[in-house]
Design a protein around this motif. Structure first.
Motif, PDB file in Angstrom:
ATOM      1  N   CYS A 257       0.843  -1.195   0.000  1.00 33.50           N
ATOM      2  CA  CYS A 257       0.000   0.000   0.000  1.00 33.50           C
ATOM      3  C   CYS A 257       0.879   1.246   0.000  1.00 33.50           C
ATOM      4  O   CYS A 257       2.090   1.179   0.218  1.00 33.50           O
ATOM      5  N   CYS A 258       0.249   2.382  -0.224  1.00 30.46           N
ATOM      6  CA  CYS A 258       0.957   3.651  -0.110  1.00 30.46           C
ATOM      7  C   CYS A 258      -0.048   4.735   0.250  1.00 30.46           C
ATOM      8  O   CYS A 258      -1.261   4.527   0.193  1.00 30.46           O
ATOM      9  N   THR A 259       0.455   5.882   0.631  1.00 30.60           N
ATOM     10  CA  THR A 259      -0.366   7.076   0.783  1.00 30.60           C
ATOM     11  C   THR A 259       0.228   8.146  -0.119  1.00 30.60           C
ATOM     12  O   THR A 259       1.293   7.959  -0.707  1.00 30.60           O
ATOM     13  N   SER A 260      -0.430   9.277  -0.212  1.00 28.82           N
ATOM     14  CA  SER A 260       0.129  10.361  -1.031  1.00 28.82           C
ATOM     15  C   SER A 260       1.440  10.864  -0.439  1.00 28.82           C
ATOM     16  O   SER A 260       2.290  11.409  -1.147  1.00 28.82           O
ATOM     17  N   ALA A 261       1.632  10.646   0.869  1.00 24.79           N
ATOM     18  CA  ALA A 261       2.855  11.105   1.530  1.00 24.79           C
ATOM     19  C   ALA A 261       4.073  10.273   1.147  1.00 24.79           C
ATOM     20  O   ALA A 261       5.196  10.785   1.122  1.00 24.79           O
ATOM     21  N   ASN A 262       3.874   8.982   0.855  1.00 25.41           N
ATOM     22  CA  ASN A 262       5.038   8.122   0.616  1.00 25.41           C
ATOM     23  C   ASN A 262       4.986   7.384  -0.715  1.00 25.41           C
ATOM     24  O   ASN A 262       5.766   6.464  -0.947  1.00 25.41           O
ATOM     25  N   ALA A 263       4.079   7.778  -1.607  1.00 20.75           N
ATOM     26  CA  ALA A 263       3.857   7.033  -2.855  1.00 20.75           C
ATOM     27  C   ALA A 263       5.125   6.894  -3.686  1.00 20.75           C
ATOM     28  O   ALA A 263       5.429   5.807  -4.194  1.00 20.75           O
ATOM     29  N   ARG A 264       5.893   7.973  -3.825  1.00 23.98           N
ATOM     30  CA  ARG A 264       7.105   7.924  -4.648  1.00 23.98           C
ATOM     31  C   ARG A 264       8.124   6.952  -4.052  1.00 23.98           C
ATOM     32  O   ARG A 264       8.745   6.156  -4.776  1.00 23.98           O
ATOM     33  N   LYS A 265       8.289   6.979  -2.736  1.00 26.62           N
ATOM     34  CA  LYS A 265       9.240   6.068  -2.085  1.00 26.62           C
ATOM     35  C   LYS A 265       8.788   4.614  -2.219  1.00 26.62           C
ATOM     36  O   LYS A 265       9.610   3.715  -2.408  1.00 26.62           O
ATOM     37  N   VAL A 266       7.491   4.388  -2.110  1.00 27.10           N
ATOM     38  CA  VAL A 266       6.964   3.027  -2.231  1.00 27.10           C
ATOM     39  C   VAL A 266       7.225   2.478  -3.630  1.00 27.10           C
ATOM     40  O   VAL A 266       7.685   1.340  -3.791  1.00 27.10           O
ATOM     41  N   ILE A 267       6.952   3.275  -4.657  1.00 25.71           N
ATOM     42  CA  ILE A 267       7.174   2.834  -6.032  1.00 25.71           C
ATOM     43  C   ILE A 267       8.636   2.439  -6.244  1.00 25.71           C
ATOM     44  O   ILE A 267       8.950   1.401  -6.834  1.00 25.71           O
ATOM     45  N   GLU A 268       9.537   3.263  -5.741  1.00 29.98           N
ATOM     46  CA  GLU A 268      10.960   2.997  -5.937  1.00 29.98           C
ATOM     47  C   GLU A 268      11.445   1.815  -5.099  1.00 29.98           C
ATOM     48  O   GLU A 268      12.490   1.233  -5.396  1.00 29.98           O
ATOM     49  N   SER A 269      10.715   1.447  -4.061  1.00 34.37           N
ATOM     50  CA  SER A 269      11.126   0.332  -3.200  1.00 34.37           C
ATOM     51  C   SER A 269      10.816  -1.027  -3.817  1.00 34.37           C
ATOM     52  O   SER A 269      11.308  -2.056  -3.340  1.00 34.37           O
ATOM     53  N   ILE A 270      10.035  -1.039  -4.879  1.00 36.72           N
ATOM     54  CA  ILE A 270       9.543  -2.297  -5.450  1.00 36.72           C
ATOM     55  C   ILE A 270      10.505  -2.843  -6.498  1.00 36.72           C
ATOM     56  O   ILE A 270      10.946  -2.126  -7.399  1.00 36.72           O
ATOM     57  N   ASP A 271      10.799  -4.118  -6.381  1.00 37.14           N
ATOM     58  CA  ASP A 271      11.692  -4.797  -7.326  1.00 37.14           C
ATOM     59  C   ASP A 271      10.866  -5.331  -8.499  1.00 37.14           C
ATOM     60  O   ASP A 271      10.641  -6.532  -8.636  1.00 37.14           O
ATOM     61  N   ALA A 272      10.391  -4.416  -9.322  1.00 37.85           N
ATOM     62  CA  ALA A 272       9.618  -4.777 -10.516  1.00 37.85           C
ATOM     63  C   ALA A 272       9.610  -3.582 -11.447  1.00 37.85           C
ATOM     64  O   ALA A 272       9.663  -2.440 -11.000  1.00 37.85           O
ATOM     65  N   GLU A 273       9.543  -3.861 -12.745  1.00 39.74           N
ATOM     66  CA  GLU A 273       9.539  -2.788 -13.735  1.00 39.74           C
ATOM     67  C   GLU A 273       8.127  -2.382 -14.150  1.00 39.74           C
ATOM     68  O   GLU A 273       7.935  -1.378 -14.812  1.00 39.74           O
ATOM     69  N   GLU A 274       7.153  -3.211 -13.767  1.00 36.32           N
ATOM     70  CA  GLU A 274       5.754  -2.905 -14.067  1.00 36.32           C
ATOM     71  C   GLU A 274       4.972  -2.749 -12.775  1.00 36.32           C
ATOM     72  O   GLU A 274       5.087  -3.583 -11.864  1.00 36.32           O
ATOM     73  N   ILE A 275       4.179  -1.709 -12.710  1.00 35.38           N
ATOM     74  CA  ILE A 275       3.378  -1.428 -11.517  1.00 35.38           C
ATOM     75  C   ILE A 275       1.915  -1.300 -11.911  1.00 35.38           C
ATOM     76  O   ILE A 275       1.561  -0.503 -12.790  1.00 35.38           O
ATOM     77  N   ILE A 276       1.069  -2.099 -11.276  1.00 36.26           N
ATOM     78  CA  ILE A 276      -0.378  -1.868 -11.371  1.00 36.26           C
ATOM     79  C   ILE A 276      -0.736  -0.927 -10.236  1.00 36.26           C
ATOM     80  O   ILE A 276      -0.493  -1.228  -9.062  1.00 36.26           O
ATOM     81  N   TRP A 277      -1.312   0.208 -10.587  1.00 40.63           N
ATOM     82  CA  TRP A 277      -1.607   1.255  -9.611  1.00 40.63           C
ATOM     83  C   TRP A 277      -3.119   1.417  -9.472  1.00 40.63           C
ATOM     84  O   TRP A 277      -3.816   1.663 -10.459  1.00 40.63           O
ATOM     85  N   VAL A 278      -3.631   1.271  -8.253  1.00 37.68           N
ATOM     86  CA  VAL A 278      -5.063   1.464  -8.015  1.00 37.68           C
ATOM     87  C   VAL A 278      -5.265   2.338  -6.778  1.00 37.68           C
ATOM     88  O   VAL A 278      -4.447   2.327  -5.864  1.00 37.68           O
ATOM     89  N   PRO A 279      -6.380   3.109  -6.694  1.00 38.05           N
ATOM     90  CA  PRO A 279      -7.332   3.354  -7.782  1.00 38.05           C
ATOM     91  C   PRO A 279      -7.254   4.763  -8.366  1.00 38.05           C
ATOM     92  O   PRO A 279      -7.988   5.066  -9.294  1.00 38.05           O
ATOM     93  N   ASP A 280      -6.396   5.642  -7.827  1.00 36.59           N
ATOM     94  CA  ASP A 280      -6.477   7.063  -8.165  1.00 36.59           C
ATOM     95  C   ASP A 280      -5.600   7.420  -9.366  1.00 36.59           C
ATOM     96  O   ASP A 280      -4.378   7.471  -9.261  1.00 36.59           O
TER      97      ASP A 280
END
Length: 312
Positions: free
Chosen positions: A136-159
């Protein structure tokens, strides 16, 4: 007559606040209030914050009872992170239209289409959707969460609006769900331009849940907490605010000598505003409505929330 009505209202609120203090002590309860709540709710809260801060407080508390003054998915997150606690909300009708825009069936289908993708769910989702999510993420940490993931494709829900904003800071492929916040999405470029013309010395601070063309106009873009911090620390004395109007309580508290104009009168979340002091008293007296999350759902959803909290 108006002055008398205001006086009566103030007295009523004073008595309700006294009763809340009594009940909190009796129940060993804490009150968590989102920044979008009514002023009087935020006044009685033990902690005010955005979704991320309140999720942290729910996970850490020693209280027996959590009164969550927000919307339903927030109460679910608190229950998932603090399963031994009793979590109650003032009004079970306090839902989130954006959270309702994504469902488990649709997400599972999207995951089949993109088997190598990891799923990032904005915290504004149901427990069932979180159980289908990697993190999960919030608007406060969304960028850090995305970069923490070991994958090149991200399914992003729902906003889709927040997803569009975050996508500008990563090279990863973002597969973005078509959801949005009804309140933030109301703000238009025309609204902002009119306010800028009326207040030429004001800076425009905006939440990334707003439309991309609106976010582009921001002097500062950030989560609710980040907006509050920026306004508090900035040398600027006047701001046009592009997020929900309940944020005004903390803005004025932190920066009483600064001036805040909300970018449009429509930046009001009706779901956040259904809670009031009477309902807080009633839920503490009756211990209802209580949040329940099925154990098999909670177990999976907890992993995605805990992963979020571990991202630094």
């Amino acid at each position: 007559m108006e002055a008398l009505a205001l006086e009566r209202k103030a007295e009523q609120n004073r008595l309700l606040k006294e009763r809340i203090l009594e009940l909190k002590k009796e129940r060993n309860a804490i009150i968590l209030a989102h920044y979008y709540q009514r002023d009087e709710i935020q006044e009685v809260a033990d902690f005010r914050g955005d979704s991320f801060l309140l999720a942290q407080k729910a996970a850490e508390t020693d209280a027996d009872v959590i009164v969550f003054c927000g919307v339903h998915f927030m109460g679910e997150s608190a229950k998932i992170l603090a399963p031994t606690k009793t979590v109650i909300i003032p009004d079970e009708r306090a839902g989130c239209p954006m959270a309702d825009m994504v469902n488990v069936e649709g997400l599972r289908a999207l995951k089949k289409e993109h088997p190598n993708a990891k799923v990032v769910a904005y915290i504004n989702t149901s427990a069932e959707v979180k159980s289908e999510t990697d993190i999960c993420c919030t608007s406060a940490n969304a960028r850090k969460v995305i970069e923490s993931i070991d994958a090149e494709e991200i399914i992003w829900v729902p906003d889709k609006n927040l997803g569009d904003y975050v996508s500008k800071f990563t090279n990863k492929k973002m597969i973005i769900w078509e959801g949005y916040c009804n309140t933030h999405d109301m703000l238009t470029v025309k609204d902002v331009e009119e306010m800028k013309a009326a207040h030429p010395n004001a800076q425009f601070v905006v939440h990334p849940e707003c439309r991309p063309e609106v976010v582009k106009l921001g002097d500062f873009v950030g989560s609710t907490t980040a907006i509050i911090k920026y306004c508090r620390e900035s040398d600027c004395q006047e701001f046009i605010v592009g997020t929900e109007d309940g944020t005004g309580y903390q803005l004025r508290l932190d920066s009483p000598n600064k001036t805040f104009h909300f970018a449009t009168k429509y930046l009001v979340c009706p779901n956040m505003k259904v809670n009031n002091l009477k309902k807080v008293v009633r839920c503490l007296e009756t211990m209802q409505p209580e949040i329940y999350v099925a154990p098999e759902v909670a177990e999976k959803a907890k992993l995605s929330l805990e992963r979020m909290l571990q991202v630094k």
